[in-house]
Scaffold this motif. Structure first.
Motif, PDB file in Angstrom:
ATOM      1  N   CYS A 247      29.615   5.918  19.061  1.00  0.00           N
ATOM      2  CA  CYS A 247      28.688   6.934  18.559  1.00  0.00           C
ATOM      3  C   CYS A 247      27.559   6.247  17.805  1.00  0.00           C
ATOM      4  O   CYS A 247      27.791   5.282  17.073  1.00  0.00           O
ATOM      5  CB  CYS A 247      29.403   7.926  17.640  1.00  0.00           C
ATOM      6  SG  CYS A 247      30.617   8.969  18.476  1.00  0.00           S
ATOM      7  N   CYS A 255      27.291  10.553  20.905  1.00  0.00           N
ATOM      8  CA  CYS A 255      28.516   9.829  21.240  1.00  0.00           C
ATOM      9  C   CYS A 255      28.561   9.607  22.747  1.00  0.00           C
ATOM     10  O   CYS A 255      28.260  10.521  23.523  1.00  0.00           O
ATOM     11  CB  CYS A 255      29.750  10.606  20.797  1.00  0.00           C
ATOM     12  SG  CYS A 255      29.932  10.706  18.993  1.00  0.00           S
ATOM     13  N   TRP A 269      36.015  16.665  24.798  1.00  0.00           N
ATOM     14  CA  TRP A 269      35.775  16.128  23.457  1.00  0.00           C
ATOM     15  C   TRP A 269      36.466  17.047  22.437  1.00  0.00           C
ATOM     16  O   TRP A 269      36.411  18.263  22.546  1.00  0.00           O
ATOM     17  CB  TRP A 269      34.286  16.070  23.154  1.00  0.00           C
ATOM     18  CG  TRP A 269      33.500  15.171  24.039  1.00  0.00           C
ATOM     19  CD1 TRP A 269      32.962  15.469  25.249  1.00  0.00           C
ATOM     20  CD2 TRP A 269      33.139  13.810  23.778  1.00  0.00           C
ATOM     21  NE1 TRP A 269      32.291  14.385  25.759  1.00  0.00           N
ATOM     22  CE2 TRP A 269      32.384  13.364  24.880  1.00  0.00           C
ATOM     23  CE3 TRP A 269      33.388  12.937  22.722  1.00  0.00           C
ATOM     24  CZ2 TRP A 269      31.865  12.074  24.951  1.00  0.00           C
ATOM     25  CZ3 TRP A 269      32.864  11.648  22.786  1.00  0.00           C
ATOM     26  CH2 TRP A 269      32.117  11.231  23.885  1.00  0.00           C
ATOM     27  N   GLY A 271      37.407  17.618  18.062  1.00  0.00           N
ATOM     28  CA  GLY A 271      37.174  17.243  16.684  1.00  0.00           C
ATOM     29  C   GLY A 271      38.415  16.646  16.054  1.00  0.00           C
ATOM     30  O   GLY A 271      39.437  16.435  16.724  1.00  0.00           O
ATOM     31  N   PHE A 300      28.062  17.704  12.446  1.00  0.00           N
ATOM     32  CA  PHE A 300      28.787  16.891  13.416  1.00  0.00           C
ATOM     33  C   PHE A 300      29.998  16.275  12.725  1.00  0.00           C
ATOM     34  O   PHE A 300      29.888  15.781  11.600  1.00  0.00           O
ATOM     35  CB  PHE A 300      27.875  15.796  13.958  1.00  0.00           C
ATOM     36  CG  PHE A 300      28.274  15.289  15.300  1.00  0.00           C
ATOM     37  CD1 PHE A 300      27.873  15.933  16.459  1.00  0.00           C
ATOM     38  CD2 PHE A 300      29.075  14.153  15.434  1.00  0.00           C
ATOM     39  CE1 PHE A 300      28.236  15.478  17.701  1.00  0.00           C
ATOM     40  CE2 PHE A 300      29.452  13.690  16.669  1.00  0.00           C
ATOM     41  CZ  PHE A 300      29.015  14.350  17.808  1.00  0.00           C
ATOM     42  N   THR A 303      34.745  12.099  12.933  1.00  0.00           N
ATOM     43  CA  THR A 303      35.454  11.451  14.039  1.00  0.00           C
ATOM     44  C   THR A 303      35.485  12.409  15.221  1.00  0.00           C
ATOM     45  O   THR A 303      35.550  13.628  15.044  1.00  0.00           O
ATOM     46  CB  THR A 303      36.894  11.059  13.655  1.00  0.00           C
ATOM     47  OG1 THR A 303      37.611  12.234  13.291  1.00  0.00           O
ATOM     48  CG2 THR A 303      36.890  10.039  12.525  1.00  0.00           C
ATOM     49  N   ILE A 304      35.438  11.832  16.410  1.00  0.00           N
ATOM     50  CA  ILE A 304      35.443  12.618  17.640  1.00  0.00           C
ATOM     51  C   ILE A 304      36.346  11.923  18.641  1.00  0.00           C
ATOM     52  O   ILE A 304      36.371  10.689  18.712  1.00  0.00           O
ATOM     53  CB  ILE A 304      34.013  12.781  18.204  1.00  0.00           C
ATOM     54  CG1 ILE A 304      33.965  13.892  19.253  1.00  0.00           C
ATOM     55  CG2 ILE A 304      33.474  11.489  18.735  1.00  0.00           C
ATOM     56  CD1 ILE A 304      33.912  15.265  18.663  1.00  0.00           C
ATOM     57  N   GLN A 305      37.112  12.691  19.425  1.00  0.00           N
ATOM     58  CA  GLN A 305      38.039  12.108  20.405  1.00  0.00           C
ATOM     59  C   GLN A 305      37.569  12.424  21.818  1.00  0.00           C
ATOM     60  O   GLN A 305      37.263  13.565  22.145  1.00  0.00           O
ATOM     61  CB  GLN A 305      39.451  12.667  20.216  1.00  0.00           C
ATOM     62  CG  GLN A 305      40.479  12.022  21.146  1.00  0.00           C
ATOM     63  CD  GLN A 305      41.855  12.657  21.038  1.00  0.00           C
ATOM     64  OE1 GLN A 305      41.991  13.852  21.172  1.00  0.00           O
ATOM     65  NE2 GLN A 305      42.870  11.838  20.772  1.00  0.00           N
ATOM     66  N   CYS A 306      37.509  11.364  22.655  1.00  0.00           N
ATOM     67  CA  CYS A 306      37.190  11.511  24.075  1.00  0.00           C
ATOM     68  C   CYS A 306      38.506  11.432  24.859  1.00  0.00           C
ATOM     69  O   CYS A 306      39.232  10.439  24.764  1.00  0.00           O
ATOM     70  CB  CYS A 306      36.223  10.414  24.523  1.00  0.00           C
ATOM     71  SG  CYS A 306      35.935  10.388  26.307  1.00  0.00           S
ATOM     72  N   THR A 318      39.390   7.468  20.066  1.00  0.00           N
ATOM     73  CA  THR A 318      38.813   8.134  18.902  1.00  0.00           C
ATOM     74  C   THR A 318      37.619   7.325  18.418  1.00  0.00           C
ATOM     75  O   THR A 318      37.737   6.124  18.163  1.00  0.00           O
ATOM     76  CB  THR A 318      39.848   8.289  17.777  1.00  0.00           C
ATOM     77  OG1 THR A 318      40.949   9.067  18.266  1.00  0.00           O
ATOM     78  CG2 THR A 318      39.240   8.985  16.574  1.00  0.00           C
ATOM     79  N   ALA A 321      31.936   8.768  14.090  1.00  0.00           N
ATOM     80  CA  ALA A 321      30.601   9.337  14.262  1.00  0.00           C
ATOM     81  C   ALA A 321      29.821   9.171  12.963  1.00  0.00           C
ATOM     82  O   ALA A 321      29.983   9.950  12.023  1.00  0.00           O
ATOM     83  CB  ALA A 321      30.692  10.809  14.641  1.00  0.00           C
TER      84      ALA A 321
END
Length: 426
Positions: A247, A255, A269, A271, A300, A303-306, A318, A321
């Motif tokens: 990100c 990201c 994606w 949260g 935003f 942390t963000i998970q793909c 993970t 961001a």
């Protein structure tokens, strides 16, 4: 070459040529192809069988001779062979079995031409088979090998590939190498392939995701000349999320999730609580590599998970961001502006309230002043009605000088009392 090898090679030629039993033919005859093609640097074989009029007798001493035009290229007596062919020709057939097949090694372009066989039988006769000449053609470049493998393979599951090599000399096979490690099997027996022979080589290997869209190559080396054939591997494998996924923040937070999979993956994606899903856009780089992007402004998550998934498996990563600095400044500045605006409104309202109060006070004062003035005017008006004429007219005698009225004595000072006493005693 061993005698067993000669016998095997001869058997191959005999199976490809419809031969009769020449010994019982009762005439001088031979069978051979009209032409053969040999590869430069390799060897070439001329399959040949012959017959002669035995008349029921048995002959044991034979001399086989091969000519190129008028020069001896092979003779039982090797001293009679011309220098350019010495050490390069051999009779691989057994004359006692009516097999006159010839092998020429280290073939070169100068070897091309017409060849003829002659038989000499002790106590019988000598005979040249001039009507059965064979033409040799020399090819400088070998054909590329043909690689065969399943159209689509799966990562981790063994598969077998074959490499078919065309050549002109079964006794002098090329050296074959594969581009992939694996288990090699013995080459197959040479099969007829027109005027060439075809030998197959097998390789058993286990493909991986790294093999996808790569060439599986087979190379054949013929006396210093190497040719290569290949097949592009199509490998199915689970996704792999590349470590380059990350990100970044500039004007907004973006990201990027880079997914390598075949077949292609679906990406979601999430949260930090894994319940809030975000939608993203995708850009396909090639058949297996896809870049998924997610972008946002304020709010935003940190942390963000793909999460990527296809029919063979799934993978997730993970990402941190970073909060956008500019956006933070804008947010802080916006908050400050809101606070200042509130303070300004408060001040204005308070000032307006104070001013209104002041105006009310002033208005009250004016009203009071007006009331006082009116009262004063009224009193003055009353005083004007009690003028000198009235005094002299309405007051009784002896009170002419009494200006305060007829009945009421005003409060006066001591001086006034004294004056009144004076006038009273006179």
């Amino acid at each position: 070459m061993s005698h067993s090898s000669h016998k095997g090679t001869t058997a191959y030629f005999q199976s490809s040529m419809k031969l009769v039993s020449p010994a019982n033919a009762g005439e001088w005859s031979a069978k051979m192809p009209e032409s053969v093609v040999g590869l430069s640097g390799s060897c070439v074989l001329i399959p040949c069988t012959f017959s002669y009029p035995a008349n029921g007798k048995t002959y044991t001493e034979f001399a086989g001779i091969w000519y190129k035009e008028n020069s001896i290229v092979y003779h039982t007596d090797t001293s009679k062979i011309i220098d350019s062919f010495k050490g390069r020709t051999s009779l691989i057939g057994d004359l006692h079995n009516n097999d006159c097949s010839l092998k020429i090694s280290s073939l070169s372009s100068s070897d091309a031409g017409s060849f003829m066989f002659r038989i000499e039988i002790k106590h019988l006769n000598k005979f040249s088979y001039k009507k059965n000449e064979v033409s040799i053609t020399v090819k400088e470049t070998p054909e590329n090998p043909t690689v065969s493998v399943e159209e689509e393979v799966t990562s981790g599951k063994p598969v077998t590939a074959t490499c078919a090599v065309s050549h002109s000399c079964p006794s002098d096979l090329p050296r074959v190498t594969w581009s992939h490690a694996g288990t090699h099997s013995s080459p197959s027996q040479p099969q007829n392939h027109g005027q060439w022979k075809l030998t197959s080589y097998s390789l058993t290997f286990t493909p991986s995701r790294e093999d996808h869209n790569k060439h599986l190559s087979c190379s054949a080396e013929f006396k210093g000349k190497t040719v290569t054939g290949y097949k592009t591997l199509k490998v199915k494998y689970p996704p792999e999320i590349k470590s380059e996924s990350s990100c970044q923040s500039k004007n907004l937070t973006v990201c990027v999730c880079i997914v390598d999979s075949n077949p292609p993956s679906e990406v979601k994606w999430f949260g930090p609580d894994s319940s809030e899903a975000f939608s993203s856009t995708s850009i396909k780089q090639n058949e297996s590599l896809t870049i998924f992007t997610l972008q946002g402004w304020l709010g935003f998550p940190e942390t963000i998970q793909c999460f990527a998934n296809n029919s063979l498996g799934n993978s997730s990563i993970t990402l941190e961001a970073p909060q956008n600095g500019i956006i933070t400044y804008i947010a802080v500045a916006s908050a400050v502006v809101v606070v200042l605006a509130c303070i300004l409104v408060y001040v204005v309202i308070r000032r307006c309230g104070n001013r209104a109060a002041q105006l009310r006070v002033m208005k009250n004062e004016q009203n009071e002043m007006k009331t006082t003035q009116n009262k004063s005017d009224l009193e003055n008006s009353k005083e004007e009605k009690g003028s000198d004429g009235d005094i002299y007219t309405n007051c009784p005698k002896g009170r002419v000088y009494d200006n305060w009225g007829c009945d009421v004595r005003p409060f006066s000072s001591d001086r006034a009392l004294e004056d009144e006493a004076v006038y009273a005693n006179m």
